[in-house]
Design an enzyme around this catalytic site. Structure first.
Site, PDB file in Angstrom:
ATOM      1  N   LYS A  99       0.885  -1.053   0.146  1.00  0.00           N
ATOM      2  CA  LYS A  99      -0.068   0.024   0.008  1.00  0.00           C
ATOM      3  C   LYS A  99       0.987   1.165  -0.023  1.00  0.00           C
ATOM      4  O   LYS A  99       1.486   1.678   0.932  1.00  0.00           O
ATOM      5  CB  LYS A  99      -1.084   0.183   1.140  1.00  0.00           C
ATOM      6  CG  LYS A  99      -1.984   1.190   1.178  1.00  0.00           C
ATOM      7  CD  LYS A  99      -2.712   1.502   2.233  1.00  0.00           C
ATOM      8  CE  LYS A  99      -1.867   2.575   2.844  1.00  0.00           C
ATOM      9  NZ  LYS A  99      -1.867   3.791   2.200  1.00  0.00           N
ATOM     10  N   GLU A 105      10.809   1.482   9.989  1.00  0.00           N
ATOM     11  CA  GLU A 105      11.652   2.549   9.640  1.00  0.00           C
ATOM     12  C   GLU A 105      11.086   3.663  10.007  1.00  0.00           C
ATOM     13  O   GLU A 105      10.050   4.205   9.318  1.00  0.00           O
ATOM     14  CB  GLU A 105      12.423   2.593   8.280  1.00  0.00           C
ATOM     15  CG  GLU A 105      13.832   3.022   8.400  1.00  0.00           C
ATOM     16  CD  GLU A 105      14.199   4.119   7.692  1.00  0.00           C
ATOM     17  OE1 GLU A 105      14.445   5.181   8.399  1.00  0.00           O
ATOM     18  OE2 GLU A 105      13.932   4.405   6.368  1.00  0.00           O
ATOM     19  N   CYS A 137      13.506  11.282   6.377  1.00  0.00           N
ATOM     20  CA  CYS A 137      13.538  10.774   7.891  1.00  0.00           C
ATOM     21  C   CYS A 137      14.849  10.811   8.636  1.00  0.00           C
ATOM     22  O   CYS A 137      14.937  11.424   9.748  1.00  0.00           O
ATOM     23  CB  CYS A 137      13.034   9.326   7.983  1.00  0.00           C
ATOM     24  SG  CYS A 137      14.245   8.122   6.996  1.00  0.00           S
ATOM     25  N   GLU A 176       9.974  16.018  15.594  1.00  0.00           N
ATOM     26  CA  GLU A 176      10.467  15.837  14.296  1.00  0.00           C
ATOM     27  C   GLU A 176       9.831  16.870  13.735  1.00  0.00           C
ATOM     28  O   GLU A 176       8.319  16.839  13.759  1.00  0.00           O
ATOM     29  CB  GLU A 176      10.306  14.220  13.871  1.00  0.00           C
ATOM     30  CG  GLU A 176      10.765  14.140  12.410  1.00  0.00           C
ATOM     31  CD  GLU A 176      10.420  12.689  11.857  1.00  0.00           C
ATOM     32  OE1 GLU A 176       9.396  12.407  12.201  1.00  0.00           O
ATOM     33  OE2 GLU A 176      11.207  12.327  11.291  1.00  0.00           O
TER      34      GLU A 176
HETATM   35  P1  ADP Z   1       2.729  10.740   7.552  1.00  0.00           P
HETATM   36  O1  ADP Z   1       2.299  10.891   8.978  1.00  0.00           O
HETATM   37  O2  ADP Z   1       4.060  11.144   7.541  1.00  0.00           O
HETATM   38  O3  ADP Z   1       1.951  11.375   6.695  1.00  0.00           O
HETATM   39  P2  ADP Z   1       2.363   8.200   8.365  1.00  0.00           P
HETATM   40  O4  ADP Z   1       3.482   7.488   9.007  1.00  0.00           O
HETATM   41  O5  ADP Z   1       1.109   8.355   9.028  1.00  0.00           O
HETATM   42  O6  ADP Z   1       2.955   9.365   7.548  1.00  0.00           O
HETATM   43  O7  ADP Z   1       2.033   7.287   6.909  1.00  0.00           O
HETATM   44  C1  ADP Z   1       2.663   6.548   6.196  1.00  0.00           C
HETATM   45  C2  ADP Z   1       2.189   5.494   5.692  1.00  0.00           C
HETATM   46  O8  ADP Z   1       1.443   4.746   6.648  1.00  0.00           O
HETATM   47  C3  ADP Z   1       1.035   5.815   4.450  1.00  0.00           C
HETATM   48  O9  ADP Z   1       1.123   4.951   3.419  1.00  0.00           O
HETATM   49  C4  ADP Z   1      -0.289   5.731   5.206  1.00  0.00           C
HETATM   50  O10 ADP Z   1      -1.523   5.646   4.560  1.00  0.00           O
HETATM   51  C5  ADP Z   1       0.028   4.696   6.203  1.00  0.00           C
HETATM   52  N1  ADP Z   1      -0.889   4.663   7.528  1.00  0.00           N
HETATM   53  C6  ADP Z   1      -1.192   5.555   8.343  1.00  0.00           C
HETATM   54  N2  ADP Z   1      -2.024   5.238   9.427  1.00  0.00           N
HETATM   55  C7  ADP Z   1      -1.999   3.818   9.259  1.00  0.00           C
HETATM   56  C8  ADP Z   1      -2.525   2.995  10.077  1.00  0.00           C
HETATM   57  N3  ADP Z   1      -3.124   3.032  11.354  1.00  0.00           N
HETATM   58  N4  ADP Z   1      -2.328   1.330   9.752  1.00  0.00           N
HETATM   59  C9  ADP Z   1      -1.755   1.143   8.605  1.00  0.00           C
HETATM   60  N5  ADP Z   1      -0.892   2.124   7.847  1.00  0.00           N
HETATM   61  C10 ADP Z   1      -1.263   3.275   8.252  1.00  0.00           C
END
Ligand code: ADP
Length: 493
Positions: free
Chosen positions: A182, A258, A293, A392
């Protein structure tokens, strides 16, 4: 230098399951961060579609010979895939750039070739990690046999879409697994093209499926799925923890995470070449507008060098020119989204309220083509409790702290939660190595900052910056499980 016209970039707005594009009703809008415009819609995979994608991958893994064929055959296919990616740079680079923060110029010169070379690196491991023979008593033979997990789930972020996907998918496929990926809902398109090219290269359909959607619906369904044997993720610490919790409750299944960072750049006053150094430090926080990151977001500099170094960094910041990813003259890309830009501004404001002094920057650029562009910002006079030192930011914001002796510098470099990467700059090799030993971080760069093309060096964090490694032998090993075999030789006659 010519670039691309964002209006004319056609995107594969669907999932990719069983070797074909699967359309769905539009559910999410994907914006171009460069000008804030909606570029296309994205379908959203619900739990039923995620199940279909995972079952399809499972069947492909069971029914094709991907996991059983000679490993060098797998390697050959992965190398062919890498070649196709390089040959597709003219279409892949705009696809990568149009809805991300990756400048077309960089995507062409770096992201696409780096993605391809990363896959070649993983291909080289396909026949190198079979397991080991154990030291057992003489009349027994013990073996530790490496086997793939089955279907690996991967969730990737928006900051380097292609590269992050290649690290996850390359390692999993080389080890003989299938993958359901995904990508970030903000940057979803290059994933589908990558998967199409994989099939073209000879990866059996279904071995690499892509589901589109957000974290809450699609991502969570993937982590929960019983056929997902292992999860790999790159993103924020908070989301990583949620994924780990889901994997604990719905398995348990192993995770590679990561996560975030707040990486220091520790500069001693004997550091060689102040002009070069200023370039390294400025580049480490302004590359991809700080949306990295491992961004070197905390400058910790010995007092005597502080003023001349900060002056030179400020000059480099001032020379950056914000602009769209398709503008070949731009040297500072946009912030990924309006909410993320607002978050950066909020932290800068809280930092100032807590006593930080603004040396330059401090907000968003005015005007421009839409989209949000953050001024490269230097914050001085901060103490350890300042929000800009603690949190961050994921933007081009550098804090400056000064120290007098080595012990004080090392104490400032430590962060209470994060331990992703650190830079040390000094001409004294003993001091550099002492610092390397003292710094509690997954990566230490000495007299440089940032990854090289040495894929063999793993990347990953300590503490809340993650679990496990991407890249290196360790990344492939993390996609293998190990079966113990013990044979009683005496019983055979
Ligand atoms: P940011 O906060 O930097 O936008 P995230 O770490 O929330 O990034 O998101 C990184 C990835 O994790 C994206 O592909 C997002 O759709 C996915 N994601 C966000 N929340 C969840 C969750 N609860 N479970 C699984 N995947 C998630």
């Amino acid at each position: 230098m010519s670039s691309f016209n964002p209006q004319t970039v056609a995107v594969p707005a669907g999932h990719f399951i069983g070797g074909r594009l699967v359309a769905g009703p539009p559910a999410l809008q994907v914006r171009r961060p460069s000008d804030g415009q909606v570029h296309a819609d994205l379908p959203l995979a619900d739990a039923t579609l995620v199940d279909e994608a995972v079952q399809n991958a499972w069947q492909a893994w069971r029914n094709t010979d991907w996991a059983r064929r000679a490993p060098r055959e797998r390697a050959r296919v992965l190398r062919r895939w890498a070649d196709l990616i390089e040959q597709s740079v003219a279409t892949l680079a705009p696809l990568e750039s149009v809805c991300s923060t990756r400048p077309w110029r960089d995507a062409t010169a770096w992201d696409v070739p780096f993605t391809a070379e990363g896959l070649r690196f993983f291909a080289e491991y396909a026949d190198k990690l079979g397991g080991e023979v154990a030291a057992t008593q003489h009349d027994h033979l013990g073996m530790v046999v490496a086997e793939p997990y089955g279907v690996v789930g991967a969730i990737t972020p928006w900051n380097f879409p292609l590269v992050m996907m290649s690290w996850k998918v390359g390692a999993a496929l080389a080890a003989g697994n299938a993958v359901v990926l995904k990508p970030s809902e903000l940057t979803p398109y290059s994933a589908v093209r990558l998967a199409e090219l994989a099939v073209q290269a000879g990866v059996p359909p279904g071995l690499f499926n892509v589901v589109q959607g957000d974290g809450r619906t699609t991502g969570e369904a993937l982590t929960r799925h019983p056929r997902i044997a292992k999860m790999t993720f790159t993103g924020s610490t908070r989301t990583g923890a949620a994924i780990m919790a889901s994997c604990a409750l719905n398995g348990p299944k192993p995770v590679t995470l990561e996560l975030g960072g707040k990486s220091p750049q520790l500069v001693f006053d004997d550091a060689p070449g102040i002009d070069r150094l200023a370039g390294v430090i400025a580049g480490a926080i302004t590359g991809n507008a700080g949306q990295v990151c491992v961004a070197g977001s905390r400058l910790i500099v010995q007092r005597r060098l502080a003023e001349p170094l900060v002056e030179r960094i400020a000059q480099r910041f001032a020379a950056l020119r914000p602009g769209a990813t398709w503008d070949p003259e731009a040297t500072l890309p946009p912030i990924i989204s309006a909410p993320q830009a607002a978050r950066i501004v909020d932290i800068i404001e809280r930092a100032r309220a807590a006593g930080a002094q603004l040396r330059c920057g401090g907000g968003l650029f005015d005007g421009g083509p839409g989209g949000a562009y953050c001024q490269p910002t230097l914050l001085e006079g901060v103490d350890d409790s300042n929000p800009a030192v603690q949190e961050e930011i994921f933007g081009p914001v550098l804090t400056v702290q000064t120290f007098d002796d080595e012990e004080e510098g090392l104490a400032l470099a430590a962060h209470p939660h994060y331990g992703l990467a650190a830079g040390v700059h000094t001409a004294d090799i003993g001091r550099a190595l002492r610092a390397m030993r003292a710094l509690s971080a997954g990566t230490v760069w000495i007299n440089r900052y940032g990854r090289s093309s040495d894929f063999v060096i793993p990347t990953g964090g300590y503490h809340q910056s993650g679990i496990g490694k991407d890249l290196g032998r360790q990344a492939v090993e993390a996609n293998l499980r190990f079966k113990s075999v013990l044979i009683d030789l005496a019983a055979t006659h």
